[in-house]
Design a protein around this motif. Sequence first.
Motif, PDB file in Angstrom:
ATOM      1  N   LEU A  98       1.038  -1.102   0.182  1.00 32.87           N
ATOM      2  CA  LEU A  98      -0.037  -0.012   0.156  1.00 32.87           C
ATOM      3  C   LEU A  98       0.933   1.244  -0.069  1.00 32.87           C
ATOM      4  O   LEU A  98       1.795   1.498   0.914  1.00 32.87           O
ATOM      5  CB  LEU A  98      -0.845   0.139   1.252  1.00 32.87           C
ATOM      6  CG  LEU A  98      -1.626   1.376   1.349  1.00 32.87           C
ATOM      7  CD1 LEU A  98      -2.831   1.445   0.513  1.00 32.87           C
ATOM      8  CD2 LEU A  98      -2.263   1.350   2.788  1.00 32.87           C
ATOM      9  N   LEU A  99       0.420   1.942  -0.792  1.00 31.85           N
ATOM     10  CA  LEU A  99       1.187   3.425  -1.019  1.00 31.85           C
ATOM     11  C   LEU A  99       0.129   4.667  -1.136  1.00 31.85           C
ATOM     12  O   LEU A  99      -0.665   4.414  -1.624  1.00 31.85           O
ATOM     13  CB  LEU A  99       2.395   3.682  -2.308  1.00 31.85           C
ATOM     14  CG  LEU A  99       2.931   4.822  -2.709  1.00 31.85           C
ATOM     15  CD1 LEU A  99       3.929   5.173  -1.476  1.00 31.85           C
ATOM     16  CD2 LEU A  99       3.451   4.827  -3.935  1.00 31.85           C
ATOM     17  N   GLU A 122      -8.870   9.568  -0.508  1.00 29.43           N
ATOM     18  CA  GLU A 122     -10.016   9.854  -1.091  1.00 29.43           C
ATOM     19  C   GLU A 122     -10.428   8.682  -2.294  1.00 29.43           C
ATOM     20  O   GLU A 122     -11.607   8.518  -2.668  1.00 29.43           O
ATOM     21  CB  GLU A 122      -9.944  11.318  -1.883  1.00 29.43           C
ATOM     22  CG  GLU A 122      -9.644  12.369  -0.815  1.00 29.43           C
ATOM     23  CD  GLU A 122      -9.482  13.506  -1.575  1.00 29.43           C
ATOM     24  OE1 GLU A 122     -10.324  14.104  -2.564  1.00 29.43           O
ATOM     25  OE2 GLU A 122      -8.050  14.211  -1.254  1.00 29.43           O
ATOM     26  N   ASP A 123      -9.493   8.035  -2.564  1.00 29.39           N
ATOM     27  CA  ASP A 123      -9.416   6.864  -3.778  1.00 29.39           C
ATOM     28  C   ASP A 123      -8.438   5.759  -3.415  1.00 29.39           C
ATOM     29  O   ASP A 123      -7.285   6.098  -2.784  1.00 29.39           O
ATOM     30  CB  ASP A 123      -9.572   7.694  -4.821  1.00 29.39           C
ATOM     31  CG  ASP A 123     -10.169   6.714  -5.987  1.00 29.39           C
ATOM     32  OD1 ASP A 123     -10.676   5.584  -5.524  1.00 29.39           O
ATOM     33  OD2 ASP A 123      -9.853   6.987  -7.181  1.00 29.39           O
ATOM     34  N   LEU A 124      -8.984   4.669  -3.607  1.00 28.70           N
ATOM     35  CA  LEU A 124      -8.052   3.602  -3.563  1.00 28.70           C
ATOM     36  C   LEU A 124      -7.987   2.718  -4.990  1.00 28.70           C
ATOM     37  O   LEU A 124      -8.849   2.271  -5.309  1.00 28.70           O
ATOM     38  CB  LEU A 124      -8.333   2.699  -2.474  1.00 28.70           C
ATOM     39  CG  LEU A 124      -7.402   1.425  -1.981  1.00 28.70           C
ATOM     40  CD1 LEU A 124      -5.903   1.953  -1.793  1.00 28.70           C
ATOM     41  CD2 LEU A 124      -8.118   0.465  -1.108  1.00 28.70           C
ATOM     42  N   ALA A 147      -8.294  -0.527   5.523  1.00 27.61           N
ATOM     43  CA  ALA A 147      -8.632   0.299   6.826  1.00 27.61           C
ATOM     44  C   ALA A 147      -7.346   1.211   7.056  1.00 27.61           C
ATOM     45  O   ALA A 147      -7.745   2.500   7.640  1.00 27.61           O
ATOM     46  CB  ALA A 147      -8.446  -1.129   7.758  1.00 27.61           C
ATOM     47  N   ALA A 148      -6.085   1.047   6.432  1.00 26.42           N
ATOM     48  CA  ALA A 148      -4.986   1.860   6.640  1.00 26.42           C
ATOM     49  C   ALA A 148      -5.302   3.122   5.450  1.00 26.42           C
ATOM     50  O   ALA A 148      -5.030   4.286   6.240  1.00 26.42           O
ATOM     51  CB  ALA A 148      -3.794   1.039   6.382  1.00 26.42           C
ATOM     52  N   ALA A 149      -5.710   2.916   4.467  1.00 22.43           N
ATOM     53  CA  ALA A 149      -5.926   3.945   3.524  1.00 22.43           C
ATOM     54  C   ALA A 149      -7.035   4.821   4.058  1.00 22.43           C
ATOM     55  O   ALA A 149      -6.835   6.138   3.907  1.00 22.43           O
ATOM     56  CB  ALA A 149      -6.227   3.455   2.217  1.00 22.43           C
ATOM     57  N   ASP A 150      -8.230   4.010   4.543  1.00 22.93           N
ATOM     58  CA  ASP A 150      -9.369   5.083   5.040  1.00 22.93           C
ATOM     59  C   ASP A 150      -8.825   5.670   6.243  1.00 22.93           C
ATOM     60  O   ASP A 150      -9.131   6.926   6.395  1.00 22.93           O
ATOM     61  CB  ASP A 150     -10.428   3.906   5.518  1.00 22.93           C
ATOM     62  CG  ASP A 150     -11.221   3.506   4.344  1.00 22.93           C
ATOM     63  OD1 ASP A 150     -10.886   4.021   3.094  1.00 22.93           O
ATOM     64  OD2 ASP A 150     -11.874   2.487   4.368  1.00 22.93           O
ATOM     65  N   HIS A 168       2.647   7.595   3.102  1.00 24.34           N
ATOM     66  CA  HIS A 168       2.570   6.419   3.874  1.00 24.34           C
ATOM     67  C   HIS A 168       2.878   5.231   2.960  1.00 24.34           C
ATOM     68  O   HIS A 168       2.373   5.240   1.708  1.00 24.34           O
ATOM     69  CB  HIS A 168       1.389   6.148   4.343  1.00 24.34           C
ATOM     70  CG  HIS A 168       1.240   4.909   5.370  1.00 24.34           C
ATOM     71  ND1 HIS A 168       1.769   4.983   6.451  1.00 24.34           N
ATOM     72  CD2 HIS A 168       0.603   3.784   5.154  1.00 24.34           C
ATOM     73  CE1 HIS A 168       1.716   3.557   7.128  1.00 24.34           C
ATOM     74  NE2 HIS A 168       0.864   2.911   6.306  1.00 24.34           N
ATOM     75  N   SER A 169       3.807   4.193   3.470  1.00 21.08           N
ATOM     76  CA  SER A 169       3.950   2.959   2.867  1.00 21.08           C
ATOM     77  C   SER A 169       3.938   2.033   3.881  1.00 21.08           C
ATOM     78  O   SER A 169       4.505   1.932   4.774  1.00 21.08           O
ATOM     79  CB  SER A 169       5.244   3.121   1.991  1.00 21.08           C
ATOM     80  OG  SER A 169       5.505   2.068   1.407  1.00 21.08           O
TER      81      SER A 169
END
Length: 314
Positions: free
Chosen positions: A15-16, A73-75, A65-68, A30-31
Amino acid sequence: MRLGVLDVGSNTVHLLVVDAHHGAHPWPAHSEKVVLRLAEQIGPDGALTDTGADGLVKAVGMARAAADGLGAEDLLAFATSAVRDATNAGEVLTRVREETGVRLEVLSGADEARMTFLAVRRWFGWSAGRLLALDIGGGSLELAAGIDEHPDVAVSLPLGAGRLSRERLAVDPAGLMPPSAEAVEALREYVDAQLDPVVKQLTEVGWERPVATSKTFRTLARLAGAAPSGAGLWARRSLTRTGLRQVLGFVRHIPPAHLPELEGVSAQRAHQLLAGVVVAEAVMRRLDVECLDICPWALREGVILRRLDQLAPM
């Protein structure tokens, strides 16, 4: 805007999260990654095992969950060769979507090559002239060449470092013995045969600046004397064919269990290193490339840039 990019590869789920807008440099916020080695979870029938699917669902859920939590705003979620090659990819993707709410886009090999090329073009700019972009992943090798942001040639071959380690090198499970000289030579001949159809395509297009991206090439460049990651994103890094031959000369004699002792070699990918060197050497030799510039941007950044282009006002 803040964007999350979820890359489901053969080795990791990465995840980046970046802050970016059209026309600007995407800045990482974040990574995080989970080592799943999905390609090693493909059963004899070609299907991703239940264990592999369970691990994928869990990793995607955690990434969502981490991105949220970080306010993405978008994944943008995509999968490459490990999922692409699985015979049960459809049902695995359905399960991921139903249990996590994330819709994974399965990229074709050619699309991987195109988006990596876009990232390389944007990084080096138009002054780089005609580009050649190379990327050795866990499951496949991507090659692209051209003058514009969309390459004239974009191809993918089943020459990933992880795939070849499993299928062609018969690596000692305990990692205490390096592959035999015969196995390495057989791998070299196999890689050459796989490259035969694309060498002419690429040389007909031509290039002024050959470039390599992603973890395998970065590791090889570091072993050949390039600046460490601590030198920062902007440090210029390159890999010469002479340096690569020297790396091959000593790596082939080191047991896989001891490769992580080398600076820049991760324990998770050490068993794939020799296959990666063989592929890199074959590509540089067959395309008569003496030196590759190492680009810090690759597929993930290409996906981000494509998305930002789509969102740009007309």
